[in-house]
Design a protein around this motif. Sequence first.
Motif, PDB file in Angstrom:
ATOM      1  N   ILE A   1      30.000  -6.692  15.056  1.00 15.42           N
ATOM      2  CA  ILE A   1      28.596  -6.476  15.389  1.00 15.42           C
ATOM      3  C   ILE A   1      27.677  -6.765  14.207  1.00 15.42           C
ATOM      4  CG2 ILE A   1      28.472  -4.016  14.817  1.00 15.42           C
ATOM      5  CD1 ILE A   1      27.094  -5.643  18.014  1.00 15.42           C
ATOM      6  N   THR A   2      28.180  -6.620  12.979  1.00 14.70           N
ATOM      7  CA  THR A   2      27.365  -6.925  11.800  1.00 14.70           C
ATOM      8  C   THR A   2      27.321  -8.419  11.512  1.00 14.70           C
ATOM      9  OG1 THR A   2      29.222  -6.777  10.263  1.00 14.70           O
ATOM     10  CG2 THR A   2      28.029  -4.725  10.747  1.00 14.70           C
ATOM     11  N   ARG A   3      28.127  -9.190  12.217  1.00 11.32           N
ATOM     12  CA  ARG A   3      28.287 -10.640  12.046  1.00 11.32           C
ATOM     13  C   ARG A   3      28.932 -11.000  10.715  1.00 11.32           C
ATOM     14  NH1 ARG A   3      22.528 -13.023  13.298  1.00 11.32           N
ATOM     15  NH2 ARG A   3      23.621 -15.014  13.262  1.00 11.32           N
ATOM     16  N   LYS A   4      29.520  -9.988  10.042  1.00 11.95           N
ATOM     17  CA  LYS A   4      30.165 -10.253   8.763  1.00 11.95           C
ATOM     18  C   LYS A   4      31.674 -10.078   8.850  1.00 11.95           C
ATOM     19  CE  LYS A   4      26.320  -9.029   5.746  1.00 11.95           C
ATOM     20  NZ  LYS A   4      25.907  -8.188   4.581  1.00 11.95           N
ATOM     21  N   ASP A   5      32.193  -9.821  10.050  1.00 10.71           N
ATOM     22  CA  ASP A   5      33.636  -9.663  10.157  1.00 10.71           C
ATOM     23  C   ASP A   5      34.141 -10.023  11.552  1.00 10.71           C
ATOM     24  OD1 ASP A   5      33.565  -5.983  10.270  1.00 10.71           O
ATOM     25  OD2 ASP A   5      32.733  -7.503  11.596  1.00 10.71           O
ATOM     26  N   SER A   6      35.465 -10.209  11.616  1.00 13.39           N
ATOM     27  CA  SER A   6      36.112 -10.513  12.887  1.00 13.39           C
ATOM     28  C   SER A   6      37.534  -9.975  12.836  1.00 13.39           C
ATOM     29  CB  SER A   6      36.120 -12.024  13.122  1.00 13.39           C
ATOM     30  OG  SER A   6      36.754 -12.337  14.354  1.00 13.39           O
ATOM     31  N   PHE A   7      38.078  -9.679  14.020  1.00 16.34           N
ATOM     32  CA  PHE A   7      39.411  -9.104  14.128  1.00 16.34           C
ATOM     33  C   PHE A   7      40.222  -9.908  15.126  1.00 16.34           C
ATOM     34  CE2 PHE A   7      38.141  -5.273  11.928  1.00 16.34           C
ATOM     35  CZ  PHE A   7      36.777  -5.216  12.175  1.00 16.34           C
ATOM     36  N   LEU A   8      41.529 -10.010  14.853  1.00 15.24           N
ATOM     37  CA  LEU A   8      42.451 -10.649  15.790  1.00 15.24           C
ATOM     38  C   LEU A   8      43.591  -9.682  16.045  1.00 15.24           C
ATOM     39  CD1 LEU A   8      43.444 -13.208  17.373  1.00 15.24           C
ATOM     40  CD2 LEU A   8      44.760 -13.780  15.319  1.00 15.24           C
ATOM     41  N   ASN A   9      43.880  -9.454  17.307  1.00 19.77           N
ATOM     42  CA  ASN A   9      45.016  -8.626  17.694  1.00 19.77           C
ATOM     43  C   ASN A   9      45.996  -9.462  18.500  1.00 19.77           C
ATOM     44  OD1 ASN A   9      43.980  -6.155  16.598  1.00 19.77           O
ATOM     45  ND2 ASN A   9      42.587  -6.062  18.333  1.00 19.77           N
ATOM     46  N   ILE A  10      47.288  -9.268  18.233  1.00 21.42           N
ATOM     47  CA  ILE A  10      48.345  -9.895  19.005  1.00 21.42           C
ATOM     48  C   ILE A  10      49.168  -8.770  19.620  1.00 21.42           C
ATOM     49  CG2 ILE A  10      50.327 -11.464  19.000  1.00 21.42           C
ATOM     50  CD1 ILE A  10      49.249 -12.613  16.356  1.00 21.42           C
ATOM     51  N   SER A  11      49.284  -8.762  20.927  1.00 22.48           N
ATOM     52  CA  SER A  11      50.042  -7.700  21.569  1.00 22.48           C
ATOM     53  C   SER A  11      51.462  -8.167  21.868  1.00 22.48           C
ATOM     54  CB  SER A  11      49.354  -7.264  22.864  1.00 22.48           C
ATOM     55  OG  SER A  11      49.299  -8.323  23.780  1.00 22.48           O
ATOM     56  N   ALA A  12      52.408  -7.218  21.836  1.00 22.24           N
ATOM     57  CA  ALA A  12      53.803  -7.479  22.209  1.00 22.24           C
ATOM     58  C   ALA A  12      54.326  -8.745  21.545  1.00 22.24           C
ATOM     59  CB  ALA A  12      53.930  -7.557  23.721  1.00 22.24           C
ATOM     60  N   SER A  13      54.349  -8.751  20.222  1.00 19.74           N
ATOM     61  CA  SER A  13      54.707  -9.962  19.473  1.00 19.74           C
ATOM     62  C   SER A  13      56.098 -10.476  19.837  1.00 19.74           C
ATOM     63  CB  SER A  13      54.630  -9.680  17.975  1.00 19.74           C
ATOM     64  OG  SER A  13      55.477  -8.600  17.636  1.00 19.74           O
ATOM     65  N   ILE A  14      56.228 -11.792  19.745  1.00 16.89           N
ATOM     66  CA  ILE A  14      57.502 -12.479  20.016  1.00 16.89           C
ATOM     67  C   ILE A  14      57.816 -13.366  18.814  1.00 16.89           C
ATOM     68  CG2 ILE A  14      57.196 -12.391  22.518  1.00 16.89           C
ATOM     69  CD1 ILE A  14      56.188 -15.244  22.464  1.00 16.89           C
ATOM     70  N   PRO A  15      59.063 -13.795  18.665  1.00 15.73           N
ATOM     71  CA  PRO A  15      59.442 -14.580  17.484  1.00 15.73           C
ATOM     72  C   PRO A  15      58.591 -15.824  17.244  1.00 15.73           C
ATOM     73  CG  PRO A  15      61.409 -13.793  18.564  1.00 15.73           C
ATOM     74  CD  PRO A  15      60.248 -13.409  19.462  1.00 15.73           C
ATOM     75  N   SER A  16      58.121 -16.476  18.286  1.00 15.94           N
ATOM     76  CA  SER A  16      57.330 -17.701  18.101  1.00 15.94           C
ATOM     77  C   SER A  16      55.914 -17.417  17.602  1.00 15.94           C
ATOM     78  CB  SER A  16      57.264 -18.501  19.404  1.00 15.94           C
ATOM     79  OG  SER A  16      56.631 -17.736  20.409  1.00 15.94           O
ATOM     80  N   ASP A  17      55.552 -16.152  17.444  1.00 14.46           N
ATOM     81  CA  ASP A  17      54.258 -15.813  16.844  1.00 14.46           C
ATOM     82  C   ASP A  17      54.291 -16.011  15.330  1.00 14.46           C
ATOM     83  OD1 ASP A  17      53.639 -13.009  19.089  1.00 14.46           O
ATOM     84  OD2 ASP A  17      53.101 -15.131  19.290  1.00 14.46           O
ATOM     85  N   VAL A  18      55.473 -16.234  14.778  1.00 11.23           N
ATOM     86  CA  VAL A  18      55.595 -16.468  13.342  1.00 11.23           C
ATOM     87  C   VAL A  18      54.715 -17.636  12.918  1.00 11.23           C
ATOM     88  CG1 VAL A  18      57.166 -17.380  11.588  1.00 11.23           C
ATOM     89  CG2 VAL A  18      57.913 -15.538  13.078  1.00 11.23           C
ATOM     90  N   GLY A  19      54.056 -17.463  11.795  1.00 12.57           N
ATOM     91  CA  GLY A  19      53.199 -18.527  11.274  1.00 12.57           C
ATOM     92  C   GLY A  19      52.117 -17.943  10.394  1.00 12.57           C
ATOM     93  N   ILE A  20      51.161 -18.778  10.052  1.00 11.19           N
ATOM     94  CA  ILE A  20      50.029 -18.331   9.240  1.00 11.19           C
ATOM     95  C   ILE A  20      48.789 -18.363  10.117  1.00 11.19           C
ATOM     96  CG2 ILE A  20      48.695 -18.678   7.154  1.00 11.19           C
ATOM     97  CD1 ILE A  20      51.017 -20.276   6.026  1.00 11.19           C
ATOM     98  N   TYR A  21      48.065 -17.277  10.128  1.00 10.69           N
ATOM     99  CA  TYR A  21      46.862 -17.144  10.925  1.00 10.69           C
ATOM    100  C   TYR A  21      45.642 -17.210   9.992  1.00 10.69           C
ATOM    101  CZ  TYR A  21      49.888 -15.902  14.757  1.00 10.69           C
ATOM    102  OH  TYR A  21      50.861 -15.944  15.736  1.00 10.69           O
ATOM    103  N   PHE A  22      44.705 -18.068  10.335  1.00 10.78           N
ATOM    104  CA  PHE A  22      43.492 -18.217   9.545  1.00 10.78           C
ATOM    105  C   PHE A  22      42.272 -17.891  10.390  1.00 10.78           C
ATOM    106  CE2 PHE A  22      45.083 -20.095   5.737  1.00 10.78           C
ATOM    107  CZ  PHE A  22      46.153 -20.892   6.103  1.00 10.78           C
ATOM    108  N   CYS A  23      41.326 -17.191   9.762  1.00 12.08           N
ATOM    109  CA  CYS A  23      40.005 -17.085  10.359  1.00 12.08           C
ATOM    110  C   CYS A  23      39.138 -18.177   9.730  1.00 12.08           C
ATOM    111  CB  CYS A  23      39.389 -15.711  10.111  1.00 12.08           C
ATOM    112  SG  CYS A  23      39.185 -15.319   8.361  1.00 12.08           S
TER     113      CYS A  23
END
Lengths: 115, 112
Positions: free
Chosen positions: B67-89
Amino acid sequence: GAGVSQSPSNKVTEKGKDVELRCDPISGHTALYWYRQRLGQGLEFLIYFQGNSAPDKSGLPSDRFSAERTGESVSTLTIQRTQQEDSAVYLCASRVGHLDFYEQYFGPGTRLTVT
Amino acid sequence: GQQLNQSPQSMFIQEGEDVSMNCTSSSIFNTWLWYKQDPGEGPVLLIALYKAGELTSNGRLTAQFGITRKDSFLNISASIPSDVGIYFCAGRSTSGTYKYIFGTGTRLKVLA
């Protein structure tokens, strides 16, 4: 091909030599970006081309770095007198246009190693 | 060059667990993007956010534009092995250019 292509995929050069990296964007994409990604780090913006407008060069780290783009096609990133700190993966991305909702599509990158 | 602060830097989780990561900036952004990068490849866009407060989902992924426009969030539910990697905003500032600033990355490892 359908995606962004970059060449070479790997380049090893000696310190002090010049290198040219090539990016072939997706056909019809007017916007093109170059980024640098050092090992284990995020993407660092270098330069942005949009159609016939003057490029945004604000991310180029020094005057040894330059980039050109002919129309809406191929772009080359040139690094003169390479230094060891230039070692990184150089990524190119293209977009249909400059509006926000157009996605950037990335190429696989060129891994540059300066010895 | 300028980069956004992203945390955590890395995380190991068990398969099936939920994952949360966030990105913060000292300046206001108009757009927030979340990417995933696999080894030897370029980043691939997961979710794009264009309005403060916006909450957007893509399968098991949910992201929010702070809401402040200065941040963001990412949620991953019920992770699986193929979620492995690098996540960038990544964010686009209000300066009027279409230059995108990327975060430092969150390395995710999922233990089966």
